[in-house]
Write a protein that holds these residues in place. Structure first.
Motif, PDB file in Angstrom:
ATOM      1  N   VAL A 118       0.788  -1.222   0.025  1.00  0.00           N
ATOM      2  CA  VAL A 118      -0.010   0.017  -0.005  1.00  0.00           C
ATOM      3  C   VAL A 118       0.874   1.316  -0.025  1.00  0.00           C
ATOM      4  O   VAL A 118       2.171   1.269   0.440  1.00  0.00           O
ATOM      5  CB  VAL A 118      -0.958   0.152   1.261  1.00  0.00           C
ATOM      6  CG1 VAL A 118      -2.272  -0.929   1.042  1.00  0.00           C
ATOM      7  CG2 VAL A 118      -0.158  -0.124   2.576  1.00  0.00           C
ATOM      8  N   THR A 119       0.322   2.473  -0.212  1.00  0.00           N
ATOM      9  CA  THR A 119       1.070   3.540  -0.546  1.00  0.00           C
ATOM     10  C   THR A 119       1.789   4.081   0.997  1.00  0.00           C
ATOM     11  O   THR A 119       2.360   4.841   0.821  1.00  0.00           O
ATOM     12  CB  THR A 119       0.403   4.643  -1.158  1.00  0.00           C
ATOM     13  OG1 THR A 119      -0.713   5.029  -0.372  1.00  0.00           O
ATOM     14  CG2 THR A 119      -0.009   4.183  -2.596  1.00  0.00           C
ATOM     15  N   SER A 120       0.957   3.737   2.089  1.00  0.00           N
ATOM     16  CA  SER A 120       1.494   4.607   3.157  1.00  0.00           C
ATOM     17  C   SER A 120       0.928   3.563   4.400  1.00  0.00           C
ATOM     18  O   SER A 120      -0.114   2.703   4.257  1.00  0.00           O
ATOM     19  CB  SER A 120       0.704   6.012   3.188  1.00  0.00           C
ATOM     20  OG  SER A 120      -0.617   5.886   3.234  1.00  0.00           O
ATOM     21  N   GLY A 121       1.218   4.228   5.749  1.00  0.00           N
ATOM     22  CA  GLY A 121       0.685   3.396   6.930  1.00  0.00           C
ATOM     23  C   GLY A 121      -0.817   3.746   7.052  1.00  0.00           C
ATOM     24  O   GLY A 121      -1.525   2.900   7.388  1.00  0.00           O
ATOM     25  N   THR A 122      -0.889   4.833   6.766  1.00  0.00           N
ATOM     26  CA  THR A 122      -2.562   5.335   6.692  1.00  0.00           C
ATOM     27  C   THR A 122      -3.265   4.623   5.792  1.00  0.00           C
ATOM     28  O   THR A 122      -4.396   4.242   6.249  1.00  0.00           O
ATOM     29  CB  THR A 122      -2.462   7.032   6.495  1.00  0.00           C
ATOM     30  OG1 THR A 122      -1.797   7.797   7.307  1.00  0.00           O
ATOM     31  CG2 THR A 122      -3.910   7.580   6.731  1.00  0.00           C
ATOM     32  N   GLN A 123      -2.747   4.610   4.711  1.00  0.00           N
ATOM     33  CA  GLN A 123      -3.878   3.560   3.777  1.00  0.00           C
ATOM     34  C   GLN A 123      -3.795   2.020   4.229  1.00  0.00           C
ATOM     35  O   GLN A 123      -4.893   1.494   4.031  1.00  0.00           O
ATOM     36  CB  GLN A 123      -3.226   3.694   2.290  1.00  0.00           C
ATOM     37  CG  GLN A 123      -4.208   3.221   1.569  1.00  0.00           C
ATOM     38  CD  GLN A 123      -3.679   3.192  -0.049  1.00  0.00           C
ATOM     39  OE1 GLN A 123      -2.572   2.528  -0.369  1.00  0.00           O
ATOM     40  NE2 GLN A 123      -4.165   4.057  -0.973  1.00  0.00           N
ATOM     41  N   GLY A 124      -2.597   1.655   4.707  1.00  0.00           N
ATOM     42  CA  GLY A 124      -2.715   0.196   5.227  1.00  0.00           C
ATOM     43  C   GLY A 124      -3.493   0.159   6.264  1.00  0.00           C
ATOM     44  O   GLY A 124      -4.472  -0.911   6.343  1.00  0.00           O
ATOM     45  N   ASN A 125      -3.590   1.087   7.122  1.00  0.00           N
ATOM     46  CA  ASN A 125      -4.615   0.886   8.223  1.00  0.00           C
ATOM     47  C   ASN A 125      -5.818   1.107   7.967  1.00  0.00           C
ATOM     48  O   ASN A 125      -6.871   0.277   8.503  1.00  0.00           O
ATOM     49  CB  ASN A 125      -4.089   1.913   9.564  1.00  0.00           C
ATOM     50  CG  ASN A 125      -3.100   1.761  10.365  1.00  0.00           C
ATOM     51  OD1 ASN A 125      -2.788   0.360  10.606  1.00  0.00           O
ATOM     52  ND2 ASN A 125      -2.432   2.942  10.868  1.00  0.00           N
ATOM     53  N   LEU A 126      -6.105   1.623   7.269  1.00  0.00           N
ATOM     54  CA  LEU A 126      -7.463   2.136   6.627  1.00  0.00           C
ATOM     55  C   LEU A 126      -8.078   0.922   5.756  1.00  0.00           C
ATOM     56  O   LEU A 126      -9.204   0.498   5.887  1.00  0.00           O
ATOM     57  CB  LEU A 126      -7.577   3.464   5.727  1.00  0.00           C
ATOM     58  CG  LEU A 126      -9.168   3.678   5.381  1.00  0.00           C
ATOM     59  CD1 LEU A 126     -10.096   3.887   6.700  1.00  0.00           C
ATOM     60  CD2 LEU A 126      -8.993   5.334   4.780  1.00  0.00           C
ATOM     61  N   CYS A 127      -7.552   0.350   4.995  1.00  0.00           N
ATOM     62  CA  CYS A 127      -7.735  -0.621   4.222  1.00  0.00           C
ATOM     63  C   CYS A 127      -7.896  -1.848   5.288  1.00  0.00           C
ATOM     64  O   CYS A 127      -8.989  -2.731   5.012  1.00  0.00           O
ATOM     65  CB  CYS A 127      -6.513  -1.394   3.341  1.00  0.00           C
ATOM     66  SG  CYS A 127      -6.512  -0.167   1.869  1.00  0.00           S
ATOM     67  N   GLY A 153      -9.980   8.738   9.209  1.00  0.00           N
ATOM     68  CA  GLY A 153     -10.322   7.918   8.093  1.00  0.00           C
ATOM     69  C   GLY A 153     -11.522   6.927   8.181  1.00  0.00           C
ATOM     70  O   GLY A 153     -12.436   6.442   7.072  1.00  0.00           O
ATOM     71  N   MET A 154     -11.405   6.190   9.457  1.00  0.00           N
ATOM     72  CA  MET A 154     -12.212   5.211   9.689  1.00  0.00           C
ATOM     73  C   MET A 154     -13.522   5.544   9.781  1.00  0.00           C
ATOM     74  O   MET A 154     -14.373   4.896   9.287  1.00  0.00           O
ATOM     75  CB  MET A 154     -12.007   4.686  11.091  1.00  0.00           C
ATOM     76  CG  MET A 154     -11.879   5.595  12.076  1.00  0.00           C
ATOM     77  SD  MET A 154     -11.926   4.623  13.966  1.00  0.00           S
ATOM     78  CE  MET A 154     -10.044   5.179  14.193  1.00  0.00           C
ATOM     79  N   ALA A 155     -13.774   6.836  10.172  1.00  0.00           N
ATOM     80  CA  ALA A 155     -15.433   7.436  10.194  1.00  0.00           C
ATOM     81  C   ALA A 155     -15.579   8.255   8.968  1.00  0.00           C
ATOM     82  O   ALA A 155     -16.787   7.881   8.473  1.00  0.00           O
ATOM     83  CB  ALA A 155     -15.294   8.532  11.288  1.00  0.00           C
ATOM     84  N   GLN A 156     -14.747   8.633   8.163  1.00  0.00           N
ATOM     85  CA  GLN A 156     -15.034   9.619   6.873  1.00  0.00           C
ATOM     86  C   GLN A 156     -15.300   8.523   5.790  1.00  0.00           C
ATOM     87  O   GLN A 156     -15.971   8.591   5.149  1.00  0.00           O
ATOM     88  CB  GLN A 156     -13.776  10.218   6.256  1.00  0.00           C
ATOM     89  CG  GLN A 156     -13.375  11.429   7.133  1.00  0.00           C
ATOM     90  CD  GLN A 156     -12.792  12.278   6.131  1.00  0.00           C
ATOM     91  OE1 GLN A 156     -12.745  12.287   4.974  1.00  0.00           O
ATOM     92  NE2 GLN A 156     -11.361  13.012   6.687  1.00  0.00           N
ATOM     93  N   PHE A 157     -14.385   7.229   5.812  1.00  0.00           N
ATOM     94  CA  PHE A 157     -14.686   6.433   4.624  1.00  0.00           C
ATOM     95  C   PHE A 157     -15.465   4.991   5.150  1.00  0.00           C
ATOM     96  O   PHE A 157     -15.826   4.172   4.367  1.00  0.00           O
ATOM     97  CB  PHE A 157     -13.362   6.124   3.965  1.00  0.00           C
ATOM     98  CG  PHE A 157     -12.667   7.409   3.653  1.00  0.00           C
ATOM     99  CD1 PHE A 157     -13.173   8.122   2.501  1.00  0.00           C
ATOM    100  CD2 PHE A 157     -11.490   7.662   4.213  1.00  0.00           C
ATOM    101  CE1 PHE A 157     -12.593   9.173   2.195  1.00  0.00           C
ATOM    102  CE2 PHE A 157     -10.793   9.110   4.025  1.00  0.00           C
ATOM    103  CZ  PHE A 157     -11.475   9.722   2.672  1.00  0.00           C
ATOM    104  N   GLY A 158     -15.287   4.682   6.407  1.00  0.00           N
ATOM    105  CA  GLY A 158     -15.788   3.288   6.905  1.00  0.00           C
ATOM    106  C   GLY A 158     -17.285   3.436   7.598  1.00  0.00           C
ATOM    107  O   GLY A 158     -17.499   2.566   7.976  1.00  0.00           O
TER     108      GLY A 158
END
Ligand code: TLP
Length: 346
Positions: free
Chosen positions: A57-66, A93-98
């Motif tokens: 994944v592109t970043s730690g943030t993206q890995g956690n969110l995925c 991100g967990m709230a924004q996207f999930g």
């Protein structure tokens, strides 16, 4: 690097070996699973962490969110430390996207969360309450000051999660620093976790990227989440080539960064008006005496302008300066930093 940058380990540039490997990398379209270098990185990462599969994944943030999107459904509650990176620094991100609801619990000074606090955070099976789905740990813990958590504690949380039907995700952005600190195989630190994100681009020096590991089925779902977030890449082997060097050449040397952090903290602690507040793994925090005659911003500015040394006030706690050692901070950089700080404060 022609300046000394202690603001974070994220600032580390790729090593010469990485640049060479990137230039020569075999590539393909990774959306078709055709990139041999990405495939190799994912296979090696899964193997090193003792899991079935991995996704780059592109970043730690993206890995956690995925991970959260793949594990949970909208409206689920996740138990997360109140000072965790996932909760405090990832744009919610967990709230924004999930559509996920963070249930925060206190992180203790040793970076653990009390088992009683975890237990109290599980919602009863009650139609008023969101379903509690997952527990997230962070190792090493950023806001706790780079504190590593042990395999024994993680195993207890894994057992707790299993016995309550919960999923365990680890934000292991710096899990290899934790493994170095405890002199254990990284596999043992994450043995009971359902998924782990770790970063190639912090102390491991790759220019870009993180890896998310877990079961085959979970990684299939995480790939869908990555696609939805715009993170599926094409000839990403150019970046994965640096990631392979990070995994195979850079993990064993992290202990040097920890030793350098200790040497730097010892050197700085001799300077009048400067108080070391903590040193763990590659992290150092210090404060300045109130009567020193400089604000933190003036101090940071003087170091940057007069000595080409970069430090940053700690965003979580404005009266502290945070330093991180990494591959590009050697003994000479440490000596230069100690004498420059001493000169600025004299
Ligand atoms: N942390 C960065 C900043 O975002 C604060 C840093 O300089 O330390 N988990 C942990 C524990 C992290 O420290 C970070 C980055 C992330 C996840 C996110 O990684 P990236 O920056 O790759 O999205």
């Amino acid at each position: 690097m022609d300046y000394i940058d202690l603001r974070s380990d994220t600032v580390s540039h790729p090593t010469p070996l990485m640049r060479e490997a990137m230039a020569k990398a075999a590539v393909g379209d990774d959306v078709y699973h055709d990139d041999p270098t990405v495939n190799q990185l994912e296979a090696d990462a899964a193997n090193m962490l003792g899991k079935e599969a991995a996704v780059f994944v592109t970043s730690g943030t993206q890995g956690n969110l995925c991970a959260l999107l793949a594990h949970c459904q909208r409206g689920d509650s996740i138990i997360v430390g109140d000072s965790s990176h996932i909760f405090r620094y990832e744009q919610g991100g967990m709230a924004q996207f999930g559509g996920l609801i963070p249930h925060t619990v206190p992180v203790q000074a040793d970076a653990t969360i009390g088992l009683a606090d975890l237990r109290n955070a599980i919602n009863p099976d009650d139609e008023h309450k969101p379903v509690t789905r997952l527990v997230a740990l962070e190792n090493t813990h950023n806001m706790a000051g780079g504190v590593p958590i042990s395999a024994e504690y993680t195993a207890k949380v894994a057992e707790f999660a299993r016995s309550h039907g919960l999923i365990l995700h680890i934000d292991g952005a710096r899990i290899f620093n934790a493994a170095a600190a405890y002199s254990v195989d990284v596999k043992d630190l994450v043995a009971g976790a359902d998924s782990v994100t770790f970063c190639l681009s912090k102390g491991l020096c790759a220019p870009v990227g993180s890896v998310l590991v877990g079961s085959q089925d979970f990684i299939r779902r995480a790939r869908r989440a990555r696609k939805a977030l715009g993170g599926s890449l094409r000839q990403a082997g150019v970046m994965a080539a640096a990631g392979l060097i990070a995994l195979h050449e850079m993990t064993d040397r992290l202990i040097e960064d920890h030793q350098n952090a200790q040497t730097l903290a010892e050197g700085l602690s001799e300077i009048q008006g400067l108080h070391i507040q903590g040193q763990n793994t590659n992290f150092i925090f210090f404060s300045l005496a109130p009567d020193i005659g400089l604000t933190l911003d003036e101090f940071v500015c003087a170091l940057r302008e007069e000595y080409n040394i970069r430090m940053s006030p700690y965003s979580g706690e404005k009266s502290l300066i945070r330093l991180r050692t990494h591959y590009w901070i050697d003994q000479a950089a440490i000596a230069k930093t100690v004498s420059a700080v001493s000169a600025v404060l004299s």
